[in-house]
Design an enzyme around this catalytic site. Sequence first.
Site, PDB file in Angstrom:
ATOM      1  N   HIS A  85      10.810 -50.140  63.689  1.00 34.15           N
ATOM      2  CA  HIS A  85       9.410 -49.673  63.406  1.00 34.15           C
ATOM      3  C   HIS A  85       9.679 -48.331  62.655  1.00 34.15           C
ATOM      4  O   HIS A  85      10.986 -48.087  62.391  1.00 34.15           O
ATOM      5  CB  HIS A  85       8.547 -49.480  64.625  1.00 34.15           C
ATOM      6  CG  HIS A  85       8.113 -50.421  65.236  1.00 34.15           C
ATOM      7  ND1 HIS A  85       7.072 -51.396  64.884  1.00 34.15           N
ATOM      8  CD2 HIS A  85       8.506 -51.113  66.406  1.00 34.15           C
ATOM      9  CE1 HIS A  85       7.116 -52.468  65.626  1.00 34.15           C
ATOM     10  NE2 HIS A  85       7.850 -52.371  66.851  1.00 34.15           N
ATOM     11  N   CYS A 112       9.729 -56.653  64.350  1.00 37.36           N
ATOM     12  CA  CYS A 112       9.482 -56.988  65.810  1.00 37.36           C
ATOM     13  C   CYS A 112       8.816 -57.940  66.284  1.00 37.36           C
ATOM     14  O   CYS A 112       9.385 -59.187  66.370  1.00 37.36           O
ATOM     15  CB  CYS A 112       8.907 -55.342  66.283  1.00 37.36           C
ATOM     16  SG  CYS A 112       9.187 -55.107  68.230  1.00 37.36           S
TER      17      CYS A 112
HETATM   18  N1  GLN Z   1       6.075 -57.939  72.171  1.00 39.80           N
HETATM   19  C1  GLN Z   1       7.443 -58.001  71.703  1.00 39.80           C
HETATM   20  C2  GLN Z   1       8.352 -57.420  72.728  1.00 39.80           C
HETATM   21  O1  GLN Z   1       8.106 -56.195  73.431  1.00 39.80           O
HETATM   22  C3  GLN Z   1       7.302 -57.079  70.347  1.00 39.80           C
HETATM   23  C4  GLN Z   1       7.166 -55.814  70.326  1.00 39.80           C
HETATM   24  C5  GLN Z   1       6.798 -54.940  69.147  1.00 39.80           C
HETATM   25  O2  GLN Z   1       6.229 -55.647  68.145  1.00 39.80           O
HETATM   26  N2  GLN Z   1       6.908 -53.701  69.207  1.00 39.80           N
HETATM   27  O3  GLN Z   1       9.454 -57.576  72.704  1.00 39.80           O
END
Ligand code: GLN
EC number: 6.3.5.13
Length: 248
Positions: free
Chosen positions: A195, A95
């Site tokens: 995740h 992510c």
């Molecule tokens: N900030 C990033 C997004 O929302 C990654 C979010 C995350 O790692 N869950 O795209």
Amino acid sequence: MRTLHLAHLYPAEMSVYGDRGNVIALRQRCAWRAITLHVTPVAPGDQVDWASFDLAFFGGGQDSGQALIAHDLLERQGPGLRAALEDGLTMLAICGGYQLLGHYFLTHAGERLPGLGVLDIHTVGGKQRMIGNIVVETKLGEQTVRLVGFENHSGRTFHGSGVRPLGRVLVGYGDNGEDGRGGAVDRNIYGCYLHGSLLPKNPQLTDHLISLALKRRYGPQVGLVPLEAQLELQAQQTMLGRLLKRFA
Ligand code: GLN
């Protein structure tokens, strides 16, 4: 007794949704094979000898966490980490970490965070959050595996011609909600939005990454001792059964 060394990038700033579970899964499946996985956390400002590492892990984070570390990643760690990845270092990024391996991340607030540029991808923040369970079908060696995970991102990631997709999205949004791509791979660098944590739920990928790192360190003839993963696979199958009902 064999030893592998893993660098865990910015665990304080970049570890959401239990992403550190990926490190625990790697360490445990190594330990069950009498391989010691030595874990070194990397914080902003640290001096790191990237040539000494076999694995790197970079978890997810909010836009604010990414902004805190993006410049350290690029300027301090960039040259050494890039050279190690060029040399075949095995890396998993999830992510927010995945986004920062690309060319840039343009947040929905309009801030442009520079990326390491080791994956030919770029990410653009949007208004819509892409949240929910996700299934990505991938090939690991000869094996077809349906990876299960949970995604939550507003960034939409687009691929250039220099990466291949990690897999095809069967359930969920994936990298951008449009082209069915779920994650990207180049050399031994793996990035995706899963995740979960990803690796505890998907032992096939855990073993694949350990195997890549072992072969690079100890030689291509070194194989992984097979290890059962009955409970993990049962959990994976249960989720697949629920999520893929509409495919049945
Ligand atoms: N900030 C990033 C997004 O929302 C990654 C979010 C995350 O790692 N869950 O795209």
